[in-house]
Enzyme design. Structure first.
Site, short mmCIF file in Angstrom:
data_model
loop_
_atom_site.label_atom_id
_atom_site.label_comp_id
_atom_site.label_asym_id
_atom_site.label_seq_id
_atom_site.Cartn_x
_atom_site.Cartn_y
_atom_site.Cartn_z
N ASP A 67 23.84 -11.97 -21.78
CA ASP A 67 23.87 -13.42 -22.00
C ASP A 67 23.10 -14.15 -20.90
O ASP A 67 22.71 -13.54 -19.89
CB ASP A 67 25.31 -13.92 -22.10
CG ASP A 67 26.17 -13.54 -20.89
OD1 ASP A 67 25.64 -13.00 -19.90
OD2 ASP A 67 27.39 -13.78 -20.94
N ASN A 136 38.71 -18.20 -21.36
CA ASN A 136 39.07 -18.60 -22.73
C ASN A 136 38.97 -17.41 -23.70
O ASN A 136 39.00 -17.61 -24.91
CB ASN A 136 38.16 -19.74 -23.20
CG ASN A 136 36.70 -19.34 -23.22
OD1 ASN A 136 36.35 -18.21 -22.85
ND2 ASN A 136 35.83 -20.22 -23.64
N HIS A 138 36.31 -15.39 -23.97
CA HIS A 138 34.96 -15.09 -24.45
C HIS A 138 34.45 -13.74 -23.93
O HIS A 138 34.90 -13.22 -22.91
CB HIS A 138 33.97 -16.23 -24.17
CG HIS A 138 33.53 -16.39 -22.76
ND1 HIS A 138 33.10 -17.61 -22.26
CD2 HIS A 138 33.41 -15.52 -21.72
CE1 HIS A 138 32.74 -17.46 -21.00
NE2 HIS A 138 32.92 -16.21 -20.66
N GLU A 143 32.01 -17.62 -27.69
CA GLU A 143 33.11 -18.52 -27.39
C GLU A 143 34.15 -18.45 -28.52
O GLU A 143 33.86 -17.90 -29.60
CB GLU A 143 32.55 -19.95 -27.28
CG GLU A 143 31.55 -20.13 -26.14
CD GLU A 143 32.22 -20.21 -24.76
OE1 GLU A 143 33.13 -19.43 -24.47
OE2 GLU A 143 31.79 -21.07 -23.97
C1 GLP Z 1 30.94 -15.52 -17.83
C2 GLP Z 1 29.87 -14.67 -18.56
C3 GLP Z 1 30.44 -13.38 -19.06
C4 GLP Z 1 31.37 -12.83 -18.00
C5 GLP Z 1 32.62 -13.68 -18.01
C6 GLP Z 1 33.63 -13.33 -16.93
O1 GLP Z 1 30.90 -16.83 -18.25
N1 GLP Z 1 29.23 -15.34 -19.64
O2 GLP Z 1 29.42 -12.48 -19.38
O3 GLP Z 1 31.69 -11.50 -18.30
O4 GLP Z 1 32.29 -15.06 -18.00
O5 GLP Z 1 33.13 -13.62 -15.66
P1 GLP Z 1 33.82 -13.20 -14.31
O6 GLP Z 1 33.73 -11.71 -14.22
O7 GLP Z 1 33.05 -13.89 -13.23
O8 GLP Z 1 35.25 -13.64 -14.39
#
Ligand code: GLP
Length: 243
Positions: A67, A136, A138, A143
């Site tokens: 992403d 949330n 995702h 989302e």
């Molecule tokens: C982000 C990214 C995801 C990531 C997730 C968790 O917004 N879009 O690819 O895996 O949220 O992030 P983190 O590991 O910093 O909690």
């Protein structure tokens, strides 16, 4: 889906790192999709160290981007591009022709999505996806409400994602939309590893793993994947009833 609750963050990170290394030994031309984010950071640091120590060859594999924040240039420290370069591609010396990431500055967003979907088909699918979970629920930027069978798409980001996403940036940054692989890609990947740590993820992990399988909590879809591994530390698994 297989679940393991580890003693601590280091132990879950080590297991995730071991899985990547094991795949590279078995299939050096593997197609990898490794999420950015705080959670897998230690796994990647352990993995790149093991790769150096054991002289594991990553030169034939392909890296697919999960992403990206739309409109954020690759040299911005908060971008997924920047994260992957710094934590994976540079330490492993990966050449650019092995890397396929979304161009978040593209004016042809549909074309960008089509190009990524085509690449994945041409590469005969993703061997291993390592993903985190958003607050949330995702996965990537799928989302709440994302299409279960969807492929690459551009999405308006949830309010929670826009707020939480600020943690990656040095200064307040306008985050409005994201470009992401779809949940269909996750379902079709040969193996998926979801990593989560810390108390802050405990409630969404409980929802994803113990409430309904629903696109309202995109990460819950991982339960439909026969070769998926959820790796948690104690805190992230602390609200699960069926430990
Ligand atoms: C982000 C990214 C995801 C990531 C997730 C968790 O917004 N879009 O690819 O895996 O949220 O992030 P983190 O590991 O910093 O909690």
């Amino acid at each position: 889906m297989h679940l393991k609750i580890h003693e601590n963050y280091e132990s879950l990170s080590r297991q995730a790192a071991n899985e990547i290394i094991a795949l590279m030994k078995q299939k050096p031309e593997a197609v990898l999709c490794l999420a950015s984010g705080d959670t897998p950071r230690l796994a990647y640091s352990l993995m790149t160290k093991m790769a150096k120590d054991e002289k594991i060859d990553f030169s034939r594999c392909t890296f697919i981007g999960l992403d990206e924040w739309m409109g954020i240039p690759p040299d911005n420290e908060g971008s997924c591009h920047y994260f992957l370069r710094r934590h994976i591609f540079e330490p492993l010396n990966i050449s650019n022709d092995r890397i396929r990431l979304f161009d978040a500055l593209s004016t042809d967003q549909k074309g960008e999505c089509k190009k990524m979907d085509k690449t994945i088909i041409e590469k005969e699918g993703i061997d291993l996806m390592v993903v985190g979970i958003g607050m949330n629920g995702h996965i990537g930027f799928n989302e709440p409400g994302a299409s279960v069978e969807g492929y690459s798409h551009v999405v308006d980001l949830d309010a929670a994602t826009r707020t939480v996403g600020q943690k990656y940036f040095r200064e307040h940054t306008l985050l409005t939309s994201g470009i992401t692989l779809g949940l269909g890609h996750m379902q079709e990947a040969r193996k998926v590893i979801l990593v989560a740590n810390g108390t802050k993820k405990a409630d969404i992990i409980r929802k994803a793993l113990e409430e309904d399988v629903t696109p309202v909590v995109p990460a819950s879809l991982i339960r439909k994947h026969v070769n998926a591994y959820v790796m948690l530390d104690r805190e992230a698994g602390s609200l699960l009833t069926a430990k």
